[in-house]
Design an enzyme around this catalytic site. Structure first.
Site: not given
Length: 763
Positions: A264, A273, A295-297
């Site tokens: 993040y 990202h 991707s992270d959530y």
């Protein structure tokens, strides 16, 4: 919709995966490609499942009747309170069957799940949190833990584990410390490689007991500004590479990790990202990574803005956020369709090139081929029922819990002999509650400290119990609001505990934190980072009151981060750090207290004296730790520290070659002897310092360790290799090199190792 025709090349399992991917990509429409970059998680409840949690074909047809397929389904067994193993497996089979039979090309879906310290599922085996596993300094044990986790996950139909976490935790205020293997990059790397091999084997993910491992969180997530989760990370490229990228690189190069989750946070102003340098130049070009980046959530949305949380504002809208992530190389958006939902349209409008989509989708398809999903997409639900949470796996969980427990102080009170203590008081807010930590499933059973002590001490011992005080009201990981305990109630509980202590011969005190006081802060109403490291609430008042009774106190710390416990340490006859021990918690504690298991854990992270002593990590630069008014700079307990019921001695260390040339290797040899009365395990630790260098270097760095099990009176030689990688660093020109000169080698049983010798490296 899937119509049988002459077998296309992508269905020919004898062909190389690269040829199968090329053939399949060539047949796919733009919409079918874009669908592979999409996942559903919570949305599966309304798009794939009926109200009872079972698969619903009508809902699936309503939302996926277009036949384009779907890339992934997230955490399939978590809906409606969680499914038992057989139902979990049946659900993944039914979802899988739908997409294979109702998409034009029959492309299977992949299922991912959380596997931090066991599969997050009903009845799954629950192991110690990673910070606890790291205390074992035992890569082989860590590998076995994640082999079991992979076995249970694959049995239920899961293909990708969102683990291991190989963040290096450098700030104990951060609520996610428990998810990590600690503060040292070398230790994190060693255990990270072991975890990846546990999940994947030697990249044998086509087997029925392996899954894809996903390295988290890339990168530098473990030193956020102010200790706040997801906050910016402001460090140099040199420090980034030496500390935070090192474990990821080794997990990729040595472990063969097949997937990476971007983090993040931002680094030097660039969110991970959208960081092309990080995800392409470093990860893919320098390290030759050929896997996928997930991707992270909701993190791609955060490149723009995420209402009620934050946004990086490097994108003006969803389109731009998607374009940034695709350009950086993020293969799939987790957990729901959001910024990637309109990728096909973005390509048509020229926002994103179709070639970029082909590259990312090809890597996703390669994993599905490697997993064997085109040939063998289903699992045996009966096998899942018998395997998940089985007795054999429970034995591994108990062993891991025993190896985790770390003895920090012992005035001679331990080990306890049940027959000599007619009355024992088990006291504390953590004495009789289920404690698993974050990202935990619901195991078939959990043994509390009170349960374990009662079982170990038997009917001849009276075991008293008092809660003592509360930490927070409730205390569950999923409970958003953190409600402080009530002072009046706490003081009544303290008084009751004092009465119990007065009746007892000895007090076993279980304190520390709970699953609310240290956890992932994922929303503004769900926090877990802290501004101090003291025990929450009136736990210190409880300690003081019990100490005043004059009864010896054996204290057990259960917590997800290091706590500043000087008062507790001073007033305890013995102190053990337990972290979160998993389902076998109370049994492991009782085994250690009674001497059935000799404690052998070592601290994977420094325990500081106070929050004002941060940063407290041991491998600091020479100009750090100058001093404070009215205090000193030493830790309460140093990295690598841990006592035993027996005693160990080291011989003088010696080198095979005390002078080597750049590029050459040598070995350090030392003999360790168990001079005490009990069998036990010791961890011999090697630290190295470069005495003169073109840039400043840490005062010592862990560069090797060996765990040795010895009977009383037994000796064994330990051989620790010293390779060019042990001596190299990123020099003034940002090149990873060994500089000629003198190196101090220090060996001992913790990071304050004092036995040393010099190594000379010549041109």
């Amino acid at each position: 919709m899937h119509v049988a025709v002459d077998q296309p090349r992508y269905l020919n399992a004898t062909l190389p995966i690269s040829q199968r991917v090329a053939d399949l990509l060539g047949r796919m429409t733009l919409e079918e490609k874009a669908a592979q970059m999409i996942c559903v998680w919570n949305e599966k409840v309304t798009k794939l499942l009926a109200d009872d949690g079972r698969f619903c074909p009508d809902r699936a047809r309503e939302h996926f009747g277009h036949g384009h397929g779907l890339g992934q389904v997230g955490r399939p067994g978590d809906a409606h309170g969680g499914a038992p193993p057989a139902e979990f497996a049946e659900l993944t089979n039914e979802i899988q069957r739908y997409f294979i039979e109702n998409s034009r090309l029959g492309i299977p879906v992949a299922f991912h799940d959380e596997c931090l310290h066991g599969l997050v599922a009903r009845d799954a085996t629950s192991f110690p949190q990673p910070i606890g596993l790291a205390s074992s300094f035992h890569p082989e044990l860590v590998r076995r833990v994640y082999e079991v986790t992979a076995r249970e996950a694959r049995a239920c139909g899961v293909h990708q584990a969102l683990a291991p976490v190989v963040d290096v935790a450098r700030d104990p205020r951060w609520g996610r410390v428990e998810e990590t293997f600690g503060e040292d990059p070398y230790l994190v790397a060693e255990l990270g490689v072991a975890a990846v091999r546990g999940f994947q084997g030697d990249r044998e993910v086509g087997a029925h007991d392996r899954v894809i491992g996903t390295l988290k969180h890339f990168a530098a997530h473990g030193q956020p500004e102010s200790g706040n989760n997801c906050a910016p990370v402001s460090i140099s490229e040199r420090h980034l590479r030496e500390t935070f990228l090192y474990p990821f690189e080794r997990c990729v190069r040595e472990g063969g990790a097949m997937s990476v989750m971007a983090s993040y946070n931002e680094i030097d102003g660039v969110p991970s990202h959208a960081n092309t340098w990080l995800l392409r130049k470093v990860l893919r070009e320098e390290w030759a990574f050929d896997g996928t980046v997930v991707s992270d959530y909701y993190a791609i949305r955060e490149l723009w803005n995420r209402p009620d949380l934050y946004g990086h504002h490097v994108a003006a809208n969803r389109d731009e956020a998607a374009a940034l992530a695709v350009t950086a190389g993020v293969n799939i958006e987790l957990p729901e369709p959001d910024c990637y939902a309109d990728l096909a349209d973005f390509v048509r409008r020229g926002v994103i090139a179709e070639a970029a989509i082909d590259e990312l989708v090809g890597q996703l398809l390669a994993h599905k081929f490697e997993l064997g999903l085109f040939e063998d997409p289903y699992v045996d639900s009966a096998a899942a029922e018998s395997l998940v949470g089985c007795e054999e796996h429970g034995g591994v969980a108990l062993e891991a819990a025993r190896q985790t427990i770390t003895l920090l102080k012992n005035d001679g009170v331990l080990p306890l002999q049940p027959g000599k203590h007619p009355t024992v008081a088990v006291i504390g807010p953590n004495a009789h509650r289920t404690m698993l930590g974050g990202y935990s499933g619901k195991p078939k059973s959990f043994v509390t400290v009170l349960d374990g002590v009662r079982q170990a001490f038997g009917a001849d011992c009276e075991v008293l119990y008092a809660e003592g005080c509360q930490i927070t009201i409730g205390g569950g990981w999923f409970e958003d609001e953190v409600v402080p305990s009530d002072p009046e109630t706490d003081r009544r509980l303290i008084a009751e505990a004092v009465e119990a202590a007065k009746r007892a011969d000895i007090v076993i005190l279980a304190v520390g934190g709970n699953e609310q006081t240290s956890r992932e802060a994922w929303m503004s109403n769900h926090l877990g980072d802290r501004t101090d490291l003291d025990m929450v609430g009136r736990q210190n008042e409880l300690v003081d009151a019990l100490h005043a009774t004059g009864k010896p106190i054996v204290s057990l710390l259960f917590n997800g981060r290091p706590l500043a416990v000087a008062n507790l340490a001073e007033k305890s006859a013995a102190l053990l750090e337990c972290w979160y021990l998993g389902q076998a918690s109370g049994t492991a504690v009782a085994d250690v207290l009674t001497g059935k298991q000799n404690p052998c854990g070592k601290l994977p992270i420094t325990i500081p004296r106070s929050v004002g002593h941060l940063p407290a990590f041991y491998n600091h630069r020479p100009s750090a730790r100058r001093g404070y008014l009215f205090d000193d700079t030493t830790p309460l307990f140093p990295f690598g520290y841990g006592l035993s019921y027996t005693d160990f001695e080291l011989s003088d260390p010696r080198l095979d070659s005390a002078c080597i040339a750049v590029g050459e290797s040598t070995q350090l040899r030392v003999t360790v002897t168990n001079t005490g009365p009990y069998a036990g395990a010791q961890v011999v630790q090697l630290y190295i310092r470069d005495m003169v260098s073109t840039v400043t270097r840490p005062v010592r760095e862990l560069k090797g360790f060996a765990r040795v099990d010895l009977a009383s009176g037994e000796s064994r030689e330990v051989v620790l290799p010293i390779t060019p990688d042990s001596l190299a660093f990123w020099n003034i020109d940002k090149l990873f090199v060994v500089e000629p000169g003198e190196f101090e080698l220090m060996v001992g049983f913790d990071s304050q190792a004092s036995q040393s010798l010099r190594l000379t490296v010549s041109e």
